[in-house]
Design a protein around this motif. Structure first.
Motif, PDB file in Angstrom:
ATOM      1  N   ARG A   1      -5.624  -3.592   6.475  1.00  0.00           N
ATOM      2  CA  ARG A   1      -5.808  -3.168   5.082  1.00  0.00           C
ATOM      3  C   ARG A   1      -7.182  -2.542   4.907  1.00  0.00           C
ATOM      4  O   ARG A   1      -8.184  -3.156   5.260  1.00  0.00           O
TER       5      ARG A   1
ATOM      6  N   ALA B   1      -8.611   1.392  -6.755  1.00  0.00           N
ATOM      7  CA  ALA B   1      -9.889   0.694  -6.957  1.00  0.00           C
ATOM      8  C   ALA B   1      -9.752  -0.162  -8.222  1.00  0.00           C
ATOM      9  O   ALA B   1      -8.673  -0.218  -8.831  1.00  0.00           O
ATOM     10  N   ASN B   2     -10.828  -0.784  -8.611  1.00  0.00           N
ATOM     11  CA  ASN B   2     -10.852  -1.548  -9.856  1.00  0.00           C
ATOM     12  C   ASN B   2     -10.692  -0.609 -11.051  1.00  0.00           C
ATOM     13  O   ASN B   2     -11.121   0.540 -11.011  1.00  0.00           O
TER      14      ASN B   2
ATOM     15  N   ASP C   1      -7.667   6.021  -7.670  1.00  0.00           N
ATOM     16  CA  ASP C   1      -6.959   5.817  -6.411  1.00  0.00           C
ATOM     17  C   ASP C   1      -7.720   6.573  -5.332  1.00  0.00           C
ATOM     18  O   ASP C   1      -8.113   7.719  -5.545  1.00  0.00           O
TER      19      ASP C   1
ATOM     20  N   LEU D   1      -4.976   3.658  -1.953  1.00  0.00           N
ATOM     21  CA  LEU D   1      -5.318   2.308  -2.398  1.00  0.00           C
ATOM     22  C   LEU D   1      -6.063   2.393  -3.727  1.00  0.00           C
ATOM     23  O   LEU D   1      -7.019   3.166  -3.845  1.00  0.00           O
TER      24      LEU D   1
ATOM     25  N   GLN E   1     -10.582  -1.376   2.952  1.00  0.00           N
ATOM     26  CA  GLN E   1     -11.373  -1.957   1.874  1.00  0.00           C
ATOM     27  C   GLN E   1     -11.150  -1.122   0.617  1.00  0.00           C
ATOM     28  O   GLN E   1     -11.168   0.102   0.686  1.00  0.00           O
ATOM     29  N   PRO E   2     -10.943  -1.758  -0.519  1.00  0.00           N
ATOM     30  CA  PRO E   2     -10.793  -0.972  -1.747  1.00  0.00           C
ATOM     31  C   PRO E   2     -12.155  -0.452  -2.214  1.00  0.00           C
ATOM     32  O   PRO E   2     -13.185  -1.095  -2.010  1.00  0.00           O
TER      33      PRO E   2
ATOM     34  N   LEU F   1       0.842  -1.191   0.000  1.00  0.00           N
ATOM     35  CA  LEU F   1       0.000   0.000   0.000  1.00  0.00           C
ATOM     36  C   LEU F   1       0.878   1.243   0.000  1.00  0.00           C
ATOM     37  O   LEU F   1       1.955   1.263   0.581  1.00  0.00           O
TER      38      LEU F   1
END
Length: 187
Positions: free
Chosen positions: A38, A159-160, A134, A157, A40-41, A10
């Motif tokens: 971590r 994302a998709n 991001d 982090l 959550q994305p 990260l």
């Protein structure tokens, strides 16, 4: 903000492993210590889904909320609360935006399809684009249900990714309101 330091895959935006200001009797915590927690994305989506009309707004939305991750920190039960603060979209056409909102669907905003939104983007050329997002999070921690302690800096982090195609629109004249007569000419 570029990724300056990475723990457990990260990105931490301030690049410093600086401990939070502890209270008496509370151990000092660093970003390295938090690496096992971590966030959550986010999940991003777009309207229309998977395609864009050149010259018209495409609406982008991130789905993520503040959340708490429980675990063990420095050998004690702890929680880490991640709060999304900013959303950095890269639209694949050389343009990007850093926004303070997740956005919302056209319907939730009370808008018509292709209306501009706070998170929309207009593509100027046909093509296939990869849209990246991001999310910048702040983090706070607490031991055994105690008071929240803020960490300095942020964590980033991704994302998709979305892959979508932009094309030219061909307009059609319709005989009447397609909402009232969906089988009408041009509907």
């Amino acid at each position: 903000m570029p990724c300056e330091e990475v723990f457990a895959g990260l990105c931490y935006g301030d690049g410093r492993d600086k401990p939070a200001d502890p209270a008496p009797g509370i151990p000092s915590v660093t970003w390295s210590d938090l690496a096992v927690f971590r966030p959550q994305p986010a999940i991003q989506y777009m309207q229309p889904d998977g395609w864009m009309v050149v010259g018209l707004p495409t609406n982008f939305v991130a789905v993520i909320e503040r959340h708490v991750v429980a675990g063990t920190l420095l050998g004690s039960p702890a929680d880490v609360r991640f709060t999304p603060q900013a959303y950095r979209w890269r639209y694949g056409d050389g343009e990007s935006a850093r926004l303070g909102t997740t956005g919302a669907s056209w319907e939730a905003l009370g808008l018509r399809e292709f209306d501009a939104t706070p998170t929309s983007h207009v593509y100027r050329a046909s093509g296939t684009y990869v849209i990246e997002l991001d999310v910048e999070y702040t983090a706070e921690y607490r031991f055994a249900g105690g008071s929240w302690r803020a960490m300095s800096g942020i964590i980033v982090l991704p994302a998709n990714d979305l892959i979508a195609t932009a094309g030219e629109a061909v307009t059609v004249l319709v005989d009447r309101d397609c909402g009232r007569a969906p089988a009408g000419p041009g509907c």
